[in-house]
Design an enzyme around this catalytic site. Structure first.
Site, short mmCIF file in Angstrom:
data_model
loop_
_atom_site.label_atom_id
_atom_site.label_comp_id
_atom_site.label_asym_id
_atom_site.label_seq_id
_atom_site.Cartn_x
_atom_site.Cartn_y
_atom_site.Cartn_z
N ASN A 279 0.84 -1.21 0.00
CA ASN A 279 0.00 0.00 0.00
C ASN A 279 0.87 1.26 0.00
O ASN A 279 0.54 2.25 -0.65
CB ASN A 279 -0.93 0.00 1.22
CG ASN A 279 -2.31 -0.54 0.88
OD1 ASN A 279 -2.72 -0.55 -0.27
ND2 ASN A 279 -3.03 -0.99 1.89
N GLU A 314 -6.64 -7.70 4.09
CA GLU A 314 -5.93 -8.63 3.21
C GLU A 314 -6.02 -10.06 3.71
O GLU A 314 -5.23 -10.92 3.31
CB GLU A 314 -4.45 -8.22 3.09
CG GLU A 314 -3.63 -8.39 4.36
CD GLU A 314 -3.68 -7.16 5.28
OE1 GLU A 314 -2.79 -7.04 6.12
OE2 GLU A 314 -4.61 -6.34 5.15
#
Length: 434
Positions: A279, A314
């Site tokens: 990210n 995730e």
């Protein structure tokens, strides 16, 4: 390499807080929910008729008309030859339509069930019987309603009005032929009264049934919308896989099924490694694209009966119904290898990999315990260096063994597809690592 795990077997984790897990895996509420769902599914399944049942219904309606004609014959109002003609028509037309369905010719028609041709043939046969035996016109009106009702849910209302007009026109022709042949005024008056009654009531019947038909179409569209909403509610809007609510409900249901039938059940917890770093490198949009790609790769490598869904962030869950530990391990290893080998594009400076923990259900344990053992195995994979599959072998409650051993792959142990199977020894939690 051998090491001890200091993590409690059923502890909370940053990815799966204990409070969230307790809320999701509420066995008592899930049992009620799944029982209600099964009863509803069973009721829906029971409402569907097979082709044999549909044929039986149609032939039963035809049989009622034939039975009434037999009664008229017993009362000396219908001749034997008329019964022979009627029986021949029934058998002949039944064979014609059966052949059309068996050969697939009905698939070329706009209305695949051929309700309109069936209705037209039935009404034409009744008019022929009325022509041969005027007394049977008593049966024409009620069985005309039965015939029209049989086809109304497949025949458009305007088409049904045309069929009714054709029936009344044919009936008028039959009346004219009777009067021409017999010059019987009493019979003419009787047939005109029957004609007027049918001419007034049949269009009204079609109009009212058309209202019901319209209501059925509205309900059908609403049902399809509800089904689409339900399907959307089961899916993660970003990734397309099952969402947290559905995957938790599915786990509850499979756990109950395993308790009832004794079939094996396995669960894997899958976590993307270093996703925060991904990210940071790609931004949240790039991270979303990585998640989408991973979900696509994972779903391409699970079996048809497996249930894959996103638990949050995730983290993903993979349920293996009716599957023992070794086949579940092979699927997890295949997913891990495919994720590692996937040609990730973009500005990624690190490889994308997953850590997976998998275990088999122990009959009688709670869903929370089952989930926590898989979660523990996943964190063992993290602690062991990531990009690996950790198997926590199911052992009896109270077994003090917490030894974890890193094993190489056994080249002599292979599954049906030729994939290497990692050995699992009883009483140990073993790690398969590349």
């Amino acid at each position: 390499m051998i090491f001890k795990s200091g993590k409690p077997q059923f502890s909370a984790s940053e990815a799966f807080p204990f409070t969230d897990a307790s809320m999701d895996f509420d066995d008592s509420s899930a049992v009620v929910l799944q029982d209600a769902r099964r009863r509803a599914d069973a009721g829906m399944a029971g409402g569907r008729r097979t082709n044999a049942q549909k044929w039986l219904i149609a032939l039963s309606l035809v049989g009622l008309y034939l039975a009434a004609a037999v009664v008229f014959h017993a009362l000396d109002m219908v001749q034997s030859r008329t019964l022979y003609v009627l029986s021949g028509l029934i058998v002949g037309l039944s064979l014609v339509f059966l052949g059309a369905f068996k050969s697939g010719l009905h698939m070329r028609a706009q209305e695949k069930r051929l309700k309109l041709p069936i209705v037209v043939c039935a009404l034409a046969c009744m008019l022929l019987v009325v022509y041969l035996e005027p007394a049977t016109q008593i049966l024409l009106a009620p069985f005309s309603f039965v015939t029209m009702a049989y086809g109304m849910y497949r025949i458009p209302r305007n088409t049904a009005f045309l069929v009714a007009w054709a029936l009344l026109s044919g009936y008028a022709v039959v009346i004219a032929l009777h009067y021409t042949a017999q010059q019987n005024d009493a019979l003419l008056r009787l047939e005109v009264m029957h004609f007027v009654a049918l001419a007034v009531s049949l269009p009204s019947f079609i109009y009212l049934v058309g209202k019901v038909q319209m209501l059925q179409r509205i309900l059908h569209r609403a049902s399809r919308k509800i089904k689409n909403i339900q399907e959307d509610a089961q899916r993660d809007t970003l990734l397309g896989c099952f969402n947290r609510r559905y995957i938790v409900a599915a786990l509850e249901e499979q756990k109950q099924l395993a308790d009832e039938t004794g079939i094996p059940l396995c669960l894997a917890v899958v976590d993307l490694d270093h996703f925060k770093r991904i990210n940071d490198e790609l931004g949240h949009l790039g991270g979303d694209e990585v998640l989408r790609s991973f979900a696509r790769v994972a779903q391409e490598n699970v079996r048809a009966g497996d249930i894959f869904g996103r638990y949050g962030g995730e983290e993903f869950l993979l349920i293996f119904p009716a599957t023992s530990l070794l086949p579940a391990l092979n699927t997890c290893e295949r997913i891990r290898a495919q994720v590692e080998a996937h040609p990730w594009t973009g500005l990624l400076k690190c490889r994308v990999s997953v850590s997976i923990g998998v275990t088999q259900y122990i009959p009688g344990e709670s869903v929370l315990e089952f989930f926590s053992r898989s979660d523990t195995a996943m964190y063992m994979a993290k602690e062991g260096g990531r990009n690996q599959v950790v198997v926590e072998e199911p052992v009896a409650k109270g077994d003090p063994s917490v030894t974890v051993e890193l094993l190489g792959e056994d080249p002599d142990a292979q599954d049906d597809e030729g994939s290497v199977i990692t050995a699992v020894r009883h009483g140990q939690r073993l790690v398969s690592r590349v």
